[in-house]
Design an enzyme around this catalytic site. Structure first.
Site, short mmCIF file in Angstrom:
data_model
loop_
_atom_site.label_atom_id
_atom_site.label_comp_id
_atom_site.label_asym_id
_atom_site.label_seq_id
_atom_site.Cartn_x
_atom_site.Cartn_y
_atom_site.Cartn_z
N LYS A 78 -7.18 14.95 3.20
CA LYS A 78 -6.64 14.42 2.27
C LYS A 78 -5.81 15.37 1.47
O LYS A 78 -4.92 14.76 0.50
CB LYS A 78 -7.84 13.90 1.18
N LYS B 185 -8.88 7.19 11.54
CA LYS B 185 -9.57 6.08 11.17
C LYS B 185 -9.03 5.39 10.23
O LYS B 185 -8.05 5.73 9.75
CB LYS B 185 -11.03 6.77 10.55
N LYS C 103 -9.13 2.40 3.64
CA LYS C 103 -8.56 1.43 2.51
C LYS C 103 -7.38 2.03 1.73
O LYS C 103 -6.66 1.31 1.18
CB LYS C 103 -9.84 0.90 1.72
#
Ligand code: ATP
Ligand code: MG
Length: 329
Positions: A113, A195, A198
């Protein structure tokens, strides 16, 4: 009853990956454990959020938990919002002072991230410690999760053990991750090595629980596969097709073997069409429940009860820990 705890960030609409790693497991286990299911709104702000959007997503997440089958009428089910309990952040600070920077910098999710943001927040680095606090406050023994969060649950284990050893008492229960056998890592439909998430910037890569029928079909039909045109489960060499089989299994209850048998004679088109059908049926049913739930008062009633119940438990745990480290008079 042993305790089970999990949470799903309100960082966007929940996906079928969140259903598989999080919600479905809670539903399967809810009869057997005292369940703590919360909305980690504080985790969501590790990256920038629009406040109105965040508030909307919090309520929507709870509505979806219930629409999928989380049963708040059970006395052993506690539903709450993280920020409505000040002890999460307080315990997190104590645990941060028992964690090491190197440990945080090694977390896979932080590495991934942080690459997406030129200037990432300190919260993104320390977020796994807040997650450890979420778990340890309630002596949760089991944490249902997808593979992506397994390392964070391991950190929570390490912190529990470290704290218990340092202060020479059983302050915290050492938690264990619970992963589903199939669907612990639902993959991105466009880049199946990654993966599904959302907070993706490419809406074609994820199926959201509130997607309409047309979008569900379109996304499944355009999912990346491979050029072999052979239906087989091989996550390493055929991640795209294996992903479709996993999603099918999660939403139909059929085993991977049964599905490979069923589709092995045809091409990927047949598999995709049948999978889209299964998803449309399941998600439409969830969406019908969701509309009713969002118009009822059930969400606020459940959250009020959950807030009061969990604050009392958290207070007791925090006070014990606070005294152990020597804070206050
Ligand atoms: P974000 O992109 O904002 O991090 P996310 O989709 O990764 O969102 P989280 O809120 O981080 O969702 O995770 C909620 C739960 O869903 C966790 O238990 C996590 O392990 C699980 N989960 C997330 N993505 C997947 C996935 N692709 N497959 C299976 N489980 C998943
Ligand atoms: Mg995530």
């Amino acid at each position: 009853m042993d305790r089970l705890l999990t949470g799903l960030q309100p960082s966007g609409c929940l996906t079928i990956g969140n259903y598989s790693g999080g919600i479905k497991q809670v539903i399967n286990y809810q009869a057997n454990y005292e369940t703590f299911l919360f909305v980690p709104d504080m985790h969501a702000t590790t990256v920038t959020q629009d406040p109105d959007e965040l508030r909307k997503n919090i309520k929507s997440a709870v509505g979806l938990y219930l629409a999928c089958g989380v049963d708040v009428t059970r006395p052993n089910m506690h539903l709450y919002i993280q920020s409505e309990n000040l002890y999460h952040a307080n315990l997190s600070w104590i645990l941060e002072c028992h964690s090491y920077y190197g440990e945080m910098a090694r977390m896979h999710q932080f590495k991934e991230k942080s690459k997406l943001h030129e200037n990432f927040t300190c919260g993104l680095v320390t977020y796994p410690v807040l997650m450890a606090a979420d778990i340890l406050l309630y002596d949760a023994k089991y944490v249902p999760t997808g593979i992506d969060q397994k390392q964070h649950v391991e950190l929570a284990r390490n912190l529990a053990i470290r704290f218990n050893n340092r202060y020479k008492d059983e302050f915290f229960v050492v938690p264990e991750p619970l992963l589903p056998t199939i669907g612990a890592k639902i993959r991105d439909l466009q880049e199946p090595t990654k993966k599904m998430s959302k907070s993706t910037t490419n809406p074609k890569s994820a199926i959201f629980l509130l997607d309409n029928e047309k979008d569900i079909r379109k996304k499944i039909m355009s999912a990346q596969t491979d050029s072999e045109a052979r239906v087989a489960f091989d996550e390493e060499n055929k991640p795209g097709v294996s992903n479709l089989l996993s999603i099918y299994s999660v939403f139909s209850g059929m085993s991977i073997e049964e599905l490979v048998e069923k589709f092995s004679g045809g091409g990927y088109g047949d598999l995709k069409k049948a999978l889209a059908e299964v998803l449309v049926e399941k998600l439409t049913a969830i969406q019908d429940n969701y509309s009713k739930i969002m118009q009822s008062g059930i969400i606020d009633d459940a959250l009020d009860a959950g807030r009061d119940y969990t604050n009392a438990i958290a207070k007791e745990k925090y006070e014990k820990v606070r005294r152990a480290v020597g804070y206050g008079r």
